[in-house]
Write a protein that holds these residues in place. Structure first.
Motif, PDB file in Angstrom:
ATOM      1  N   MET A 185       0.841  -1.188   0.000  1.00 20.27           N
ATOM      2  CA  MET A 185       0.000   0.000   0.000  1.00 20.27           C
ATOM      3  C   MET A 185       0.882   1.246   0.000  1.00 20.27           C
ATOM      4  N   LYS A 186       0.422   2.237  -0.724  1.00 21.59           N
ATOM      5  CA  LYS A 186       1.103   3.519  -0.769  1.00 21.59           C
ATOM      6  C   LYS A 186       0.316   4.507   0.089  1.00 21.59           C
ATOM      7  N   LYS A 187       1.008   5.529   0.517  1.00 23.68           N
ATOM      8  CA  LYS A 187       0.379   6.559   1.349  1.00 23.68           C
ATOM      9  C   LYS A 187       0.342   7.855   0.543  1.00 23.68           C
ATOM     10  N   PHE A 188      -0.851   8.487   0.528  1.00 24.49           N
ATOM     11  CA  PHE A 188      -1.042   9.720  -0.234  1.00 24.49           C
ATOM     12  C   PHE A 188      -1.600  10.806   0.671  1.00 24.49           C
ATOM     13  N   VAL A 189      -1.384  12.056   0.258  1.00 25.44           N
ATOM     14  CA  VAL A 189      -1.958  13.199   0.951  1.00 25.44           C
ATOM     15  C   VAL A 189      -2.578  14.123  -0.085  1.00 25.44           C
ATOM     16  N   GLN A 190      -3.743  14.628   0.244  1.00 26.70           N
ATOM     17  CA  GLN A 190      -4.373  15.652  -0.589  1.00 26.70           C
ATOM     18  C   GLN A 190      -3.995  17.004  -0.007  1.00 26.70           C
ATOM     19  N   ILE A 191      -3.511  17.903  -0.840  1.00 19.33           N
ATOM     20  CA  ILE A 191      -3.109  19.245  -0.425  1.00 19.33           C
ATOM     21  C   ILE A 191      -4.187  20.229  -0.866  1.00 19.33           C
ATOM     22  N   VAL A 192      -4.740  20.971   0.088  1.00 15.39           N
ATOM     23  CA  VAL A 192      -5.734  22.002  -0.198  1.00 15.39           C
ATOM     24  C   VAL A 192      -5.258  23.291   0.464  1.00 15.39           C
ATOM     25  N   ASN A 193      -5.046  24.320  -0.345  1.00 14.18           N
ATOM     26  CA  ASN A 193      -4.545  25.614   0.150  1.00 14.18           C
ATOM     27  C   ASN A 193      -3.274  25.447   0.979  1.00 14.18           C
ATOM     28  N   ASN A 194      -2.352  24.628   0.483  1.00 21.73           N
ATOM     29  CA  ASN A 194      -1.061  24.358   1.121  1.00 21.73           C
ATOM     30  C   ASN A 194      -1.189  23.724   2.506  1.00 21.73           C
ATOM     31  N   ILE A 195      -2.240  22.957   2.715  1.00 22.68           N
ATOM     32  CA  ILE A 195      -2.440  22.248   3.978  1.00 22.68           C
ATOM     33  C   ILE A 195      -2.744  20.790   3.659  1.00 22.68           C
ATOM     34  N   ALA A 196      -2.150  19.892   4.439  1.00 20.36           N
ATOM     35  CA  ALA A 196      -2.438  18.464   4.292  1.00 20.36           C
ATOM     36  C   ALA A 196      -3.876  18.243   4.740  1.00 20.36           C
ATOM     37  N   TYR A 197      -4.740  18.056   3.766  1.00 26.59           N
ATOM     38  CA  TYR A 197      -6.178  17.997   4.041  1.00 26.59           C
ATOM     39  C   TYR A 197      -6.656  16.575   4.331  1.00 26.59           C
ATOM     40  N   TRP A 198      -6.136  15.595   3.577  1.00 24.72           N
ATOM     41  CA  TRP A 198      -6.616  14.228   3.708  1.00 24.72           C
ATOM     42  C   TRP A 198      -5.454  13.279   3.449  1.00 24.72           C
ATOM     43  N   ILE A 199      -5.202  12.373   4.382  1.00 26.41           N
ATOM     44  CA  ILE A 199      -4.150  11.367   4.225  1.00 26.41           C
ATOM     45  C   ILE A 199      -4.836  10.004   4.140  1.00 26.41           C
ATOM     46  N   PHE A 200      -4.433   9.210   3.154  1.00 26.51           N
ATOM     47  CA  PHE A 200      -5.054   7.894   2.976  1.00 26.51           C
ATOM     48  C   PHE A 200      -4.064   6.932   2.334  1.00 26.51           C
ATOM     49  N   GLU A 201      -4.392   5.653   2.403  1.00 27.23           N
ATOM     50  CA  GLU A 201      -3.580   4.622   1.785  1.00 27.23           C
ATOM     51  C   GLU A 201      -4.356   3.968   0.653  1.00 27.23           C
ATOM     52  N   ALA A 202      -3.638   3.632  -0.408  1.00 28.16           N
ATOM     53  CA  ALA A 202      -4.244   2.957  -1.554  1.00 28.16           C
ATOM     54  C   ALA A 202      -3.137   2.275  -2.347  1.00 28.16           C
ATOM     55  N   LYS A 203      -3.516   1.296  -3.181  1.00 28.78           N
ATOM     56  CA  LYS A 203      -2.528   0.627  -4.029  1.00 28.78           C
ATOM     57  C   LYS A 203      -1.940   1.622  -5.025  1.00 28.78           C
ATOM     58  N   GLU A 204      -2.806   2.423  -5.605  1.00 25.00           N
ATOM     59  CA  GLU A 204      -2.412   3.475  -6.556  1.00 25.00           C
ATOM     60  C   GLU A 204      -3.332   4.665  -6.326  1.00 25.00           C
ATOM     61  N   LEU A 205      -2.907   5.826  -6.772  1.00 29.92           N
ATOM     62  CA  LEU A 205      -3.738   7.011  -6.647  1.00 29.92           C
ATOM     63  C   LEU A 205      -4.950   6.866  -7.568  1.00 29.92           C
ATOM     64  N   PRO A 206      -6.150   6.932  -6.988  1.00 30.03           N
ATOM     65  CA  PRO A 206      -7.351   6.845  -7.840  1.00 30.03           C
ATOM     66  C   PRO A 206      -7.380   8.003  -8.842  1.00 30.03           C
ATOM     67  N   PRO A 207      -8.125   7.866  -9.925  1.00 30.36           N
ATOM     68  CA  PRO A 207      -8.170   8.911 -10.961  1.00 30.36           C
ATOM     69  C   PRO A 207      -9.035  10.105 -10.547  1.00 30.36           C
ATOM     70  N   TYR A 208      -8.523  10.890  -9.607  1.00 31.28           N
ATOM     71  CA  TYR A 208      -9.242  12.086  -9.174  1.00 31.28           C
ATOM     72  C   TYR A 208      -9.124  13.168 -10.242  1.00 31.28           C
ATOM     73  N   PRO A 209     -10.098  14.086 -10.292  1.00 31.53           N
ATOM     74  CA  PRO A 209     -10.046  15.149 -11.311  1.00 31.53           C
ATOM     75  C   PRO A 209      -8.801  16.030 -11.192  1.00 31.53           C
ATOM     76  N   ASN A 210      -8.371  16.343  -9.985  1.00 31.24           N
ATOM     77  CA  ASN A 210      -7.210  17.213  -9.796  1.00 31.24           C
ATOM     78  C   ASN A 210      -6.063  16.410  -9.189  1.00 31.24           C
ATOM     79  N   VAL A 211      -5.448  15.565  -9.981  1.00 25.69           N
ATOM     80  CA  VAL A 211      -4.374  14.700  -9.523  1.00 25.69           C
ATOM     81  C   VAL A 211      -3.200  15.513  -8.976  1.00 25.69           C
TER      82      VAL A 211
END
Length: 99
Positions: free
Chosen positions: A1-27
């Motif tokens: 599993m890989k660990k990802f973070v979503q950055i919103v306004n230069n802040i770590a907004y959401w941290i999650f684990e997944a095999k690969e980064l899902p195809p979000y609109p704003n990768v």
């Protein structure tokens, strides 16, 4: 599993684990942080250095405690006695004196 973070306004907004980064609109708003320990949601992200820093939490502003019912009653009694004594001494203090 890989660990990802979503950055919103230069802040770590959401941290999650997944095999690969899902195809979000704003990768571009997501970073892989696998192997980087100590990063938490709410940390500031510096896009120039790639570093995360914890938020600065200021000391809370002290709040004056509210007077108890007994303290308010005692203050009212003192104020009343003060005004009555001024009135009895002829120094004013009657409601009619202030009109």
């Amino acid at each position: 599993m890989k660990k990802f973070v979503q950055i919103v306004n230069n802040i770590a907004y959401w941290i999650f684990e997944a095999k690969e980064l899902p195809p979000y609109p704003n990768v571009k708003d997501f970073l892989e942080i696998t192997g980087r320990e100590g990063i938490e949601e709410g940390f500031f992200y510096n896009s120039e250095t790639g570093e995360f820093t914890p938020p600065i939490i200021s000391e809370p502003i002290p709040v004056e405690p509210q007077p108890t019912l007994e303290e308010m009653q005692a203050q009212t009694l003192l104020n009343t006695e003060y005004l009555v004594s001024r009135s009895e001494l002829g120094l004013g203090g009657n409601y009619n004196d202030s009109i």
